[in-house]
Design a protein around this motif. Structure first.
Motif, short mmCIF file in Angstrom:
data_model
loop_
_atom_site.label_atom_id
_atom_site.label_comp_id
_atom_site.label_asym_id
_atom_site.label_seq_id
_atom_site.Cartn_x
_atom_site.Cartn_y
_atom_site.Cartn_z
N ASP A 102 62.68 -46.25 61.77
CA ASP A 102 62.30 -47.19 60.99
C ASP A 102 60.59 -47.49 61.03
O ASP A 102 60.05 -47.85 59.90
CB ASP A 102 62.46 -48.74 61.84
N LEU A 103 59.97 -46.73 61.71
CA LEU A 103 58.41 -46.74 61.92
C LEU A 103 58.08 -46.03 60.83
O LEU A 103 56.65 -45.97 60.74
CB LEU A 103 58.03 -46.24 63.34
N PHE A 104 58.64 -45.11 60.11
CA PHE A 104 58.31 -44.41 59.13
C PHE A 104 58.42 -45.01 57.59
O PHE A 104 58.11 -44.40 56.64
CB PHE A 104 59.05 -42.91 59.02
N ALA A 105 59.02 -46.06 57.63
CA ALA A 105 59.26 -46.94 56.43
C ALA A 105 58.04 -47.44 56.04
O ALA A 105 57.54 -47.68 54.71
CB ALA A 105 60.16 -47.98 56.82
N SER A 106 56.88 -47.58 56.89
CA SER A 106 55.73 -48.31 56.54
C SER A 106 54.47 -47.49 57.09
O SER A 106 54.74 -46.74 57.82
CB SER A 106 55.62 -49.84 56.69
N SER A 107 53.44 -47.73 56.92
CA SER A 107 52.26 -47.09 57.34
C SER A 107 50.85 -47.71 57.03
O SER A 107 50.93 -48.67 56.14
CB SER A 107 52.17 -45.87 56.93
N SER A 108 49.76 -47.57 57.92
CA SER A 108 48.41 -47.93 57.45
C SER A 108 47.63 -46.65 57.42
O SER A 108 47.52 -45.93 58.29
CB SER A 108 47.82 -48.81 58.82
N PRO A 109 46.94 -46.39 56.27
CA PRO A 109 46.24 -45.17 55.95
C PRO A 109 44.83 -45.51 56.60
O PRO A 109 44.34 -46.52 56.76
CB PRO A 109 46.22 -44.93 54.49
N PHE A 110 44.26 -44.45 57.35
CA PHE A 110 42.79 -44.28 57.28
C PHE A 110 42.15 -42.85 57.11
O PHE A 110 42.91 -41.98 57.05
CB PHE A 110 42.60 -44.65 58.87
N LEU A 156 47.96 -41.24 58.30
CA LEU A 156 48.84 -42.38 58.43
C LEU A 156 49.09 -42.84 59.86
O LEU A 156 49.31 -42.01 60.95
CB LEU A 156 50.21 -42.01 57.64
N ALA A 157 48.73 -44.31 60.18
CA ALA A 157 49.03 -44.78 61.43
C ALA A 157 50.28 -45.72 61.19
O ALA A 157 50.74 -45.94 60.06
CB ALA A 157 47.85 -45.62 61.87
N LEU A 158 50.66 -46.37 62.39
CA LEU A 158 51.89 -47.42 62.11
C LEU A 158 51.20 -48.66 61.34
O LEU A 158 49.96 -48.81 61.31
CB LEU A 158 52.25 -47.87 63.49
N ALA A 159 51.97 -49.31 60.78
CA ALA A 159 51.67 -50.81 60.35
C ALA A 159 51.18 -51.48 61.17
O ALA A 159 51.37 -51.37 62.44
CB ALA A 159 52.89 -50.74 59.50
N PRO A 160 50.38 -52.65 60.80
CA PRO A 160 49.67 -53.19 61.61
C PRO A 160 50.64 -54.13 62.80
O PRO A 160 50.08 -54.04 63.83
CB PRO A 160 49.19 -54.35 60.91
N GLU A 161 51.67 -54.65 62.18
CA GLU A 161 52.35 -55.42 63.24
C GLU A 161 53.35 -54.31 64.27
O GLU A 161 53.24 -54.64 65.37
CB GLU A 161 53.69 -55.83 62.64
N GLU A 162 53.60 -53.09 63.85
CA GLU A 162 54.17 -52.11 64.70
C GLU A 162 52.86 -51.67 65.70
O GLU A 162 53.30 -51.38 66.82
CB GLU A 162 54.75 -51.00 63.85
N ARG A 163 51.69 -51.42 65.10
CA ARG A 163 50.69 -51.14 66.16
C ARG A 163 50.20 -52.06 67.02
O ARG A 163 50.10 -51.72 68.22
CB ARG A 163 49.49 -51.00 65.10
N PHE A 164 50.68 -53.41 66.53
CA PHE A 164 50.32 -54.31 67.68
C PHE A 164 51.53 -54.34 68.69
O PHE A 164 51.12 -54.35 70.15
CB PHE A 164 50.29 -55.63 66.99
N LEU A 165 52.74 -54.28 68.44
CA LEU A 165 53.61 -54.17 69.46
C LEU A 165 53.45 -52.81 70.00
O LEU A 165 53.97 -52.95 71.37
CB LEU A 165 55.16 -54.07 68.36
#
Lengths: 366, 95
Positions: free
Chosen positions: A191-199, A207-216
């Motif tokens: 599921d972690l690949f369904a969204s992302s945060s680009p930088f 691509l990094a994890l989305a914010p909520e997943e990065r926080f978790l």
């Protein structure tokens, strides 16, 4: 350096940090400890900032030492980011999807200035079904595994990560999931690949994890990654909670799906208590009220006070789906391949004895 | 670096360069280098200005104004630093 001072350094710049920093230069021996701790805990970015803005009183020479150490840490971060770019290029060319975890991603996405946030290795998540391909790609490029896997296919199916070393002796953690043991198996890493945060880094889009997943993930790392919560991980949690607009409903939803409420609650409480924060947060209220059940307390102990890889592995069994998978996991633990253990029967028996001790310990505690 | 400062060309940071600003220096690592290096002193403000493309004369004027110095004194130093950064692959020229 007393723990409150180390925490005060790590909390510098947070909206609600209440710990105080020295208002006059420390004696030489105490200053050495401050520098040593800031280097070890990777909090040198905040120490240098606190010295620079006058929050941490120093002599001129002490300030220069802090700045120099910070510049050294940033030099390492850049070398690691070059490695990250090489790894991402290799994986992309091999058609392996990936997400950058922790260090560089958090530094660029969650801090106003990446120079505040040092790191000491490179972490990349790849899908479990592409794990072997990713490892083979990196080995072909000259990376070396830190050690063989327990049994062929074990890492792809069961490991949290595999550590590789680059040709320049730099560490890379290739992740299959975000945590070891039961909490790692309970989350669906796919599921972690369904969204992302680009930088952007060095002209490339990563691509990094989305914010909520990065926080978790920061919460999981803080609570499960080592016996004592690293100040850096706690700072990441505070940073993300207090300075970003996190979707707390989304955090709770994912956390529930991952069966990680005990981890989230513990991470948030630890963060507030360690930094002496007074900022109210609905997540803090929930965390203070949350009571983990006996099973969760047992698993948390396996990662903290009673920490052992064997015990963590035993906690994982319940979360592995399917009898065949459970048996394969246990078989690998009981009979690792010879390459994993190295030569000699003694090593096998030592491995087995450690596993048996973990089992006894786990059963005793459970 | 082109001869005569590259008339009509503007200097800018190379896209692939990795860098951090610290209290004492700009620490950077170019795509070709294995070891990071640092820009200290007024080199830090030069790096800041190079965030957007700028021709050498305008760069010298900006830095001279920033540091309250005579542009005639600043120009040779700027040219030397730009030459060094260009050799290392940290800056490039573009139209």
């Amino acid at each position: 350096m007393t723990p409150p001072l180390a925490a005060a350094v790590a909390a510098h710049g947070l909206p609600s940090g209440v710990r105080s920093l020295p208002d006059r230069p420390l004696p030489a021996h105490q200053w050495r400890d401050v520098l040593g701790d800031a280097k070890d805990a990777r909090t040198i970015g905040w120490l240098a900032q606190a010295v620079d803005d006058g929050s941490f009183a120093t002599t001129e020479a002490q300030a220069e030492e802090a700045y120099e150490l910070h510049a050294e840490a940033m030099g390492l971060a850049l070398v690691l980011e070059r490695l990250l770019l090489d790894v991402v290029a290799l994986l992309s060319d091999a058609g392996v999807d990936h997400r950058v975890l922790k260090g560089s991603a958090v530094a660029h996405l969650d801090y106003p200035d990446p120079a505040l946030r040092p790191f000491g290795d490179v972490d990349v998540l790849v899908p479990a079904e592409r794990f072997d391909m990713a490892v083979a790609t990196l080995l072909a490029a000259g990376f070396v595994r830190e050690r063989p896997q327990l049994r062929p296919g074990f890492d792809r199916r069961f490991a949290k990560s595999t550590t590789l070393t680059s040709t320049e002796q730099l560490p890379l953690d290739l992740h299959r999931t975000l945590a070891a043991g039961r909490f790692g198996f309970a989350l669906d890493a796919g599921d972690l690949f369904a969204s992302s945060s680009p930088f952007r880094l060095g002209g490339r889009r990563l691509l990094a994890l989305a914010p909520e997943e990065r926080f978790l993930h920061a919460c999981y790392h803080a609570v499960l990654g080592s016996p004592k919560p690293p100040l850096l991980a706690l700072r990441d949690i505070a940073q993300m909670l207090l300075t970003k607009e996190l979707d707390l409903v989304g955090v709770q939803r994912r956390c529930t799906a991952w069966q990680g409420q005990a981890v989230l609650a513990r991470a948030v409480v630890l963060t507030w208590d360690t930094f002496g924060m007074v900022e109210p947060s609905p997540l803090l209220d929930w965390s203070r009220q949350y009571r983990p059940d006996a099973a969760d307390r047992w698993v948390l102990r396996a990662h903290t006070v009673g920490r052992s890889g064997g015990t963590q592995a035993i906690t994982a069994v319940a979360a592995i789906t399917g009898v065949r998978q459970k048996l394969a996991f246990l078989w690998a633990l009981i009979v690792p391949q010879r390459a994993f253990l190295g030569d000699g029967k003694a090593r096998y028996w030592r491995w087995w004895a450690r596993g048996a001790a973990a089992l006894v310990h786990a059963v005793g505690r459970g | 670096m082109s001869k005569g400062g590259g008339a009509g060309l503007r200097w800018v940071r190379a896209e692939g360069v990795l860098w951090r600003r610290t209290q004492a220096a700009i620490v950077m690592l170019t795509a070709e280098a294995r070891e990071p290096f640092s820009l200290t002193g007024s080199g830090r403000s030069l790096w800041d200005v190079l965030g957007d493309p700028i021709d050498e004369h305008a760069l010298c004027l900006r830095l001279a104004r920033l540091h309250g110095a005579d542009v005639a004194l600043v120009a040779p130093a700027v040219r030397q630093v730009l030459g060094d950064l260009a050799r290392r692959g940290a800056v490039v020229q573009q139209p």
